[in-house]
Design a protein around this motif. Structure first.
Motif, short mmCIF file in Angstrom:
data_model
loop_
_atom_site.label_atom_id
_atom_site.label_comp_id
_atom_site.label_asym_id
_atom_site.label_seq_id
_atom_site.Cartn_x
_atom_site.Cartn_y
_atom_site.Cartn_z
N SER A 213 1.21 11.08 -1.95
CA SER A 213 1.58 11.79 -0.72
C SER A 213 2.88 12.52 -1.00
O SER A 213 3.86 11.91 -1.42
CB SER A 213 1.78 10.82 0.44
OG SER A 213 0.61 10.08 0.66
N VAL A 214 2.89 13.83 -0.75
CA VAL A 214 4.06 14.67 -1.03
C VAL A 214 4.52 15.31 0.27
O VAL A 214 3.72 15.93 0.98
CB VAL A 214 3.74 15.76 -2.07
CG1 VAL A 214 4.98 16.52 -2.46
CG2 VAL A 214 3.08 15.17 -3.30
N ALA A 215 5.80 15.14 0.61
CA ALA A 215 6.37 15.73 1.82
C ALA A 215 6.71 17.20 1.55
O ALA A 215 7.57 17.49 0.74
CB ALA A 215 7.60 14.96 2.25
N LEU A 216 6.01 18.09 2.24
CA LEU A 216 6.20 19.53 2.05
C LEU A 216 6.51 20.22 3.37
O LEU A 216 5.81 21.15 3.77
CB LEU A 216 4.96 20.14 1.39
CG LEU A 216 4.62 19.64 -0.01
CD1 LEU A 216 3.33 20.26 -0.51
CD2 LEU A 216 5.76 19.95 -0.96
N ALA A 217 7.54 19.76 4.04
CA ALA A 217 7.92 20.36 5.32
C ALA A 217 8.28 21.83 5.12
O ALA A 217 9.01 22.18 4.20
CB ALA A 217 9.11 19.62 5.92
#
Length: 151
Positions: free
Chosen positions: A50-54
């Motif tokens: 899971s990668v946070a790409l805000a």
């Protein structure tokens, strides 16, 4: 931070090139902190990254797999004419690589609410799985032999 040069070891370690590449990648991994990510084991053969790409949209992110390396790249297109008083959401380009073990394949990826979820599964080929081999020539334990005289 001090770096280690592995090049003198290359001349005497034949066939261990991949090992030294992994050591160098692990050394560089401490320097990369963006974007933040989690790696989760769902069961023995399933994993999830899971990668946070805000602030990124799916068309600004590229996911590729080549020779056991999963590469995630993000290219943020800057919109001109915006004036920020404070910029807390990072909008920089990035490239993050994950080394996959043998027989681990990407099964899919989804992007929802600023979080990219990558599903991975290990699929070991039947030829590489352990199997039981029958041993020929041994007399079964429940068979008795009757003595006979030669003529």
């Amino acid at each position: 931070m001090r770096t280690v040069d592995f090049s003198p070891l290359f001349r005497s370690a034949i066939g261990f090139d991949r090992l030294f590449d992994l050591a160098e990648a692990a050394q560089r991994a401490g320097e990369e902190t963006y974007p933040p990510y989690n790696i989760e084991r769902l069961d023995e053969n399933r994993f999830q990254i899971s990668v946070a790409l805000a602030g990124f949209s799916p068309d600004e992110v590229v996911l590729t797999v080549e020779q056991n390396v999963l590469t995630l790249e993000g290219h943020k297109s800057e919109k001109e004419g915006k004036t920020f008083l404070h910029r807390g959401i990072s909008a920089r380009n990035f490239k993050r690589q994950f080394t996959l073990a043998d027989h681990v394949e990407v099964k899919g990826a989804s992007f929802e609410n600023g979080l990219l979820v990558i599903d991975l599964q290990r699929e070991i080929p039947e030829a590489m799985k352990p199997r039981r081999i029958a041993i020929n020539g041994a007399a079964p334990s429940n068979v008795t032999q009757i003595e006979s005289k030669a003529a």
